[in-house]
Design an enzyme around this catalytic site. Structure first.
Site, PDB file in Angstrom:
ATOM      1  N   CYS A 183       0.847  -1.207   0.000  1.00  0.00           N
ATOM      2  CA  CYS A 183       0.000   0.000   0.000  1.00  0.00           C
ATOM      3  C   CYS A 183       0.876   1.248   0.000  1.00  0.00           C
ATOM      4  O   CYS A 183       0.405   2.350   0.298  1.00  0.00           O
ATOM      5  CB  CYS A 183      -0.937   0.012   1.207  1.00  0.00           C
ATOM      6  SG  CYS A 183      -2.361  -1.063   0.990  1.00  0.00           S
ATOM      7  N   PHE A 184       2.171   1.068  -0.283  1.00  0.00           N
ATOM      8  CA  PHE A 184       3.128   2.174  -0.363  1.00  0.00           C
ATOM      9  C   PHE A 184       3.066   2.976   0.936  1.00  0.00           C
ATOM     10  O   PHE A 184       2.870   2.412   1.986  1.00  0.00           O
ATOM     11  CB  PHE A 184       2.870   3.027  -1.610  1.00  0.00           C
ATOM     12  CG  PHE A 184       2.462   2.178  -2.799  1.00  0.00           C
ATOM     13  CD1 PHE A 184       3.236   1.093  -3.167  1.00  0.00           C
ATOM     14  CD2 PHE A 184       1.295   2.415  -3.490  1.00  0.00           C
ATOM     15  CE1 PHE A 184       2.875   0.275  -4.217  1.00  0.00           C
ATOM     16  CE2 PHE A 184       0.913   1.602  -4.543  1.00  0.00           C
ATOM     17  CZ  PHE A 184       1.695   0.533  -4.913  1.00  0.00           C
ATOM     18  N   CYS A 185       3.255   4.266   0.864  1.00  0.00           N
ATOM     19  CA  CYS A 185       3.142   5.064   2.096  1.00  0.00           C
ATOM     20  C   CYS A 185       1.813   5.816   2.068  1.00  0.00           C
ATOM     21  O   CYS A 185       1.709   6.915   2.611  1.00  0.00           O
ATOM     22  CB  CYS A 185       4.318   6.017   2.228  1.00  0.00           C
ATOM     23  SG  CYS A 185       5.855   5.133   2.547  1.00  0.00           S
ATOM     24  N   ALA A 186       0.813   5.215   1.432  1.00  0.00           N
ATOM     25  CA  ALA A 186      -0.458   5.919   1.263  1.00  0.00           C
ATOM     26  C   ALA A 186      -1.608   4.930   1.472  1.00  0.00           C
ATOM     27  O   ALA A 186      -2.489   4.799   0.632  1.00  0.00           O
ATOM     28  CB  ALA A 186      -0.510   6.546  -0.129  1.00  0.00           C
ATOM     29  N   HIS A 187      -1.596   4.241   2.610  1.00  0.00           N
ATOM     30  CA  HIS A 187      -2.587   3.173   2.833  1.00  0.00           C
ATOM     31  C   HIS A 187      -4.037   3.635   2.638  1.00  0.00           C
ATOM     32  O   HIS A 187      -4.786   2.974   1.903  1.00  0.00           O
ATOM     33  CB  HIS A 187      -2.401   2.575   4.227  1.00  0.00           C
ATOM     34  CG  HIS A 187      -1.141   1.774   4.373  1.00  0.00           C
ATOM     35  ND1 HIS A 187      -1.063   0.603   5.092  1.00  0.00           N
ATOM     36  CD2 HIS A 187       0.105   1.977   3.881  1.00  0.00           C
ATOM     37  CE1 HIS A 187       0.163   0.118   5.041  1.00  0.00           C
ATOM     38  NE2 HIS A 187       0.891   0.951   4.318  1.00  0.00           N
TER      39      HIS A 187
END
Ligand SMILES: Cc1ncc(COP(=O)(O)O)c(C=O)c1O
Length: 273
Positions: A183-187
């Protein structure tokens, strides 16, 4: 890329301060000076050694306790009280990451010397091909808005019937292409783009509490930068097409602890035939 001005304008009308996470933006565009706070990371700007920056009004850092306690952040400590140093020292506890700070500065200078016009032009060509090529690949769903909005050469996508972690593992092992997955750094944004809400989000939370990473939502992100050429994008597109349309040439086992896949018998990335 969401337009920041309306977001900043609406927040400021309501006297809400805004922090812009510019980690992905910093190597591609000037950071928004209207934001109250901006955070960005050197390693996304081609700098090694892991330094980053949080910029905001000095007064915001002058009150309360700092984020970390440690050497250099204090004027005096006794058994009753800690007198903190003034910002920025009070927010920079511990031995400073000198190499990181120097590398960060040099990277920023290099980006400035390259010039935003050149960076913009390079990005635009890659972004168009990356986005349109992925969107046209069978089984691939590109997340976020289409080419009608200005895009960075950074595209998040999923592949039908192939777990995102397996897509990433196959790109690495079979094609020596590194992508980010999860989810990268943008959950919150990624789960929204994936349509994971209600009962599905509840199930994802339950999986997270069990630390069952294989059951977490996610996608794959391909990022291009200054050293990326159009030929690299074409290589990625061909590789994603293979992953989306053919079975793996070897067995991949999933590591239950990390949720990642690994080809059985892999010698080195790109070594799987
Ligand atoms: C938007 C965004 N914010 C923050 C981070 C994390 O940065 P750092 O590795 O410096 O903690 C990343 C890294 O992928 C990112 O993409």
């Amino acid at each position: 890329m969401p337009a920041l001005e309306p977001i900043l304008g609406a927040a400021h009308e309501r006297r809400v301060p805004v922090l812009v996470d510019g980690a992905q933006l910093a190597p591609h565009r000037p950071l928004p000076v209207e934001a109250d706070f901006v955070a960005f990371s050197g390693h996304k700007m081609y700098a090694p050694f892991g330094a980053g920056a949080l910029i905001g009004p000095r007064a915001a850092f002058a009150a309360g306790d700092p984020f970390l306690a440690g050497g250099g952040a204090v004027e005096l400590v006794d058994l009753e009280e800690v007198v903190w140093a003034r910002p920025p020292e009070r927010e920079e506890a511990g031995s400073p990451n000198v190499l990181g700070a120097v590398a960060f500065g040099v990277a920023a200078d290099e980006l400035a010397a390259t010039g935003w016009d050149a960076i913009h032009a390079h990005d635009a060509t890659l972004a168009r091909r990356l986005h349109d090529g992925l969107a046209a690949t069978p089984g691939v769903r590109v997340l976020g808005p289409g080419s009608e909005v200005e895009r960075l050469p950074v595209v998040a996508f999923t592949v039908a019937d192939v777990p995102y972690a397996l897509v990433a593992a196959r790109l690495s092992a079979e094609f020596a292409i590194g992508v980010r997955h999860g989810c990268f750094c943008a959950h919150p944004y990624v789960t929204r783009l994936l349509g994971v809400g209600g009962a599905a989000l509840e199930r994802a939370r339950a999986a997270a509490r069990r630390h069952d990473r294989g059951a977490l939502p996610g996608a794959v992100r391909a990022s291009a930068g200054l050293s990326t050429e159009l030929a690299d994008v074409e290589r990625l597109l061909a590789a994603v097409r293979t992953v989306a349309t053919t079975a793996p040439p070897v067995r991949y086992d999933r590591d239950a602890a990390t949720g990642d896949y690994w080809p059985v018998g892999l010698a080195r990335p790109g070594a799987v035939p």
